[in-house]
Design a protein around this motif. Structure first.
Motif, PDB file in Angstrom:
ATOM      1  N   GLY A  24       0.839  -1.193   0.000  1.00  0.00           N
ATOM      2  CA  GLY A  24       0.000   0.000   0.000  1.00  0.00           C
ATOM      3  C   GLY A  24       0.871   1.239   0.000  1.00  0.00           C
ATOM      4  N   ARG A  25       0.703   2.105  -0.958  1.00  0.00           N
ATOM      5  CA  ARG A  25       1.543   3.305  -1.037  1.00  0.00           C
ATOM      6  C   ARG A  25       1.057   4.354  -0.047  1.00  0.00           C
ATOM      7  NH1 ARG A  25       5.496   5.373  -3.546  1.00  0.00           N
ATOM      8  NH2 ARG A  25       5.697   3.564  -4.923  1.00  0.00           N
ATOM      9  N   LEU A  26       1.996   4.801   0.805  1.00  0.00           N
ATOM     10  CA  LEU A  26       1.708   5.860   1.761  1.00  0.00           C
ATOM     11  C   LEU A  26       2.139   7.214   1.213  1.00  0.00           C
ATOM     12  CD1 LEU A  26       2.918   4.064   5.017  1.00  0.00           C
ATOM     13  CD2 LEU A  26       0.612   4.110   4.056  1.00  0.00           C
ATOM     14  N   GLY A  27       3.367   7.283   0.718  1.00  0.00           N
ATOM     15  CA  GLY A  27       3.890   8.532   0.170  1.00  0.00           C
ATOM     16  C   GLY A  27       4.918   9.171   1.080  1.00  0.00           C
ATOM     17  N   GLY A  28       5.904   9.809   0.464  1.00  0.00           N
ATOM     18  CA  GLY A  28       6.955  10.467   1.225  1.00  0.00           C
ATOM     19  C   GLY A  28       8.113   9.537   1.516  1.00  0.00           C
ATOM     20  N   THR A  29       9.118  10.074   2.175  1.00  0.00           N
ATOM     21  CA  THR A  29      10.298   9.320   2.587  1.00  0.00           C
ATOM     22  C   THR A  29      10.213   9.037   4.075  1.00  0.00           C
ATOM     23  OG1 THR A  29      11.642  10.389   0.885  1.00  0.00           O
ATOM     24  CG2 THR A  29      12.821   9.350   2.703  1.00  0.00           C
ATOM     25  N   PHE A  30      10.620   7.824   4.484  1.00  0.00           N
ATOM     26  CA  PHE A  30      10.478   7.411   5.879  1.00  0.00           C
ATOM     27  C   PHE A  30      11.835   7.147   6.523  1.00  0.00           C
ATOM     28  CE2 PHE A  30       6.219   6.896   4.546  1.00  0.00           C
ATOM     29  CZ  PHE A  30       5.419   6.849   5.683  1.00  0.00           C
ATOM     30  N   SER A  31      12.027   7.705   7.713  1.00  0.00           N
ATOM     31  CA  SER A  31      13.144   7.348   8.584  1.00  0.00           C
ATOM     32  C   SER A  31      12.640   6.694   9.867  1.00  0.00           C
ATOM     33  CB  SER A  31      13.986   8.577   8.938  1.00  0.00           C
ATOM     34  OG  SER A  31      14.781   8.977   7.852  1.00  0.00           O
TER      35      SER A  31
ATOM     36  N   THR B 106       4.962   7.379  10.372  1.00  0.00           N
ATOM     37  CA  THR B 106       5.141   8.810  10.153  1.00  0.00           C
ATOM     38  C   THR B 106       6.282   9.063   9.185  1.00  0.00           C
ATOM     39  OG1 THR B 106       4.396   9.262  12.410  1.00  0.00           O
ATOM     40  CG2 THR B 106       5.557  11.036  11.267  1.00  0.00           C
ATOM     41  N   ASN B 107       6.020   9.853   8.134  1.00  0.00           N
ATOM     42  CA  ASN B 107       7.078  10.128   7.171  1.00  0.00           C
ATOM     43  C   ASN B 107       7.890  11.366   7.576  1.00  0.00           C
ATOM     44  OD1 ASN B 107       5.646  12.421   6.279  1.00  0.00           O
ATOM     45  ND2 ASN B 107       4.871  11.432   4.430  1.00  0.00           N
ATOM     46  N   GLU B 108       8.942  11.650   6.811  1.00  0.00           N
ATOM     47  CA  GLU B 108       9.857  12.732   7.166  1.00  0.00           C
ATOM     48  C   GLU B 108       9.210  14.113   7.047  1.00  0.00           C
ATOM     49  OE1 GLU B 108      13.515  12.433   5.038  1.00  0.00           O
ATOM     50  OE2 GLU B 108      14.071  10.518   5.955  1.00  0.00           O
ATOM     51  N   GLU B 109       8.076  14.205   6.355  1.00  0.00           N
ATOM     52  CA  GLU B 109       7.375  15.474   6.224  1.00  0.00           C
ATOM     53  C   GLU B 109       6.352  15.692   7.345  1.00  0.00           C
ATOM     54  OE1 GLU B 109       7.711  13.285   3.413  1.00  0.00           O
ATOM     55  OE2 GLU B 109       9.587  14.409   3.169  1.00  0.00           O
ATOM     56  N   GLY B 110       6.310  14.778   8.309  1.00  0.00           N
ATOM     57  CA  GLY B 110       5.427  14.946   9.460  1.00  0.00           C
ATOM     58  C   GLY B 110       4.027  14.409   9.291  1.00  0.00           C
ATOM     59  N   LYS B 111       3.771  13.663   8.229  1.00  0.00           N
ATOM     60  CA  LYS B 111       2.448  13.072   8.034  1.00  0.00           C
ATOM     61  C   LYS B 111       2.421  11.659   8.597  1.00  0.00           C
ATOM     62  CE  LYS B 111      -0.147  13.911   4.458  1.00  0.00           C
ATOM     63  NZ  LYS B 111      -0.713  13.969   3.092  1.00  0.00           N
TER      64      LYS B 111
END
Length: 287
Positions: free
Chosen positions: A214-221, A234-239
């Motif tokens: 499932g695609r969430l979107g953004g880059t993840f750390s 939670t992705n690196e953009e805060g979503k």
């Protein structure tokens, strides 16, 4: 920043790893923040920072510090920081933390990276088994389904691999998915992950069969966290994406925005969510 590791706590003291003055060190602090002891793990040459967090097991706090100068993994007495056992490591950069799992009917300390997957007795430091595998640089905490331990890495190659945890050296399955920074977890025989590129994935932990993507979107750390039957990522953009922990389907339940940059994994405790975020004001980062 240089404060990348997580703090461990046994209810009496806090344990934290830091790089300072050419050394990787572990410190114990009391609950008022006073330093009780500090122990050198090894000399340390930074490559992309220091990321290994301490792990508590019985009377020990287990720490590691892989680096290009030659690192170490060690068990320290929680009371005074005395080194109870220690193993030298290859001269390679690596960022993974010691993981204590129950697999093949016993507690094992699993440590990945430096082109090895290693298992130790966490109390004595005895090496139980070791195989060539993983990659040079790993970041994630190692999960288990009780029979396999799962390693992942992203340099110099991408991989997710399930290793039979009985010392046979057998790899049950492997793929080339890039789960380099976010850690994975296992629930009811299924392995859940979020790739660095923002794709949520579920595999059968024993066979490696992909159940869904499932695609969430953004880059993840930060790593996905299981709370009840829901996964928070939670992705690196805060979503933050909230979706069901169901091997049969991917179902997105909610999305929330908090902060402008997020690299840390949120902590859920006492019915609350604690998260470290960056808010930008006038172009300046404020945590």
């Amino acid at each position: 920043s240089q404060a990348s590791t997580s703090v461990a706590c046994d209810g009496k003291q806090l344990y934290v790893n830091f790089f300072s003055h050419g050394q990787a060190r572990t410190s114990a602090l009391d609950l008022d923040g006073r330093i009780v002891w500090t122990t050198k793990i090894c000399d340390y040459v930074p490559h992309q920072g220091y990321g290994s967090s301490p792990a508590i097991y019985g009377p020990l706090v287990i720490v590691s510090a892989d680096n290009k100068k030659g690192g170490a993994i060690a068990g320290l007495n929680r009371e005074d920081g005395e080194v109870i056992w220690r193993h030298d490591r290859p001269k390679m950069p690596n960022y993974s933390s010691p993981s204590i799992v129950t697999a093949n009917g016993k507690d094992q300390l699993i440590f990945t990276g430096c082109e090895l997957v290693s298992s130790f007795d966490p109390l004595t430091g005895e090496k139980l088994w070791e195989i060539e595998g993983a990659t040079t640089e790993c970041v994630t905490t190692t999960p288990t389904d009780g029979k396999h331990v799962v390693s992942s890495g992203g340099y110099p190659k991408n991989h997710v691999a399930a290793i039979v945890a009985d010392g046979s050296g057998k790899i049950a399955w492997e793929n080339t998915t890039r789960v380099y920074v976010p850690s994975m977890f296992v629930k009811d025989g299924y392995l859940y992950a979020v790739t660095d590129a923002g794709v949520a994935t579920c595999w059968n932990a024993a066979s490696g069969k992909e159940m869904w993507k499932g695609r969430l979107g953004g880059t993840f750390s930060s790593s996905p966290v299981l709370v009840g039957e829901r996964i928070y990522a939670t992705n690196e953009e805060g979503k933050t994406f909230v979706y069901g922990c169901d091997p049969n389907e991917f179902k997105l339940l909610a999305t929330n925005q908090l902060g402008d940059d997020v690299f840390a994994t949120p902590t859920f405790v006492g019915g609350r969510i604690y998260t470290r975020v960056v808010v930008k004001k006038n172009g300046q980062r404020q945590e």
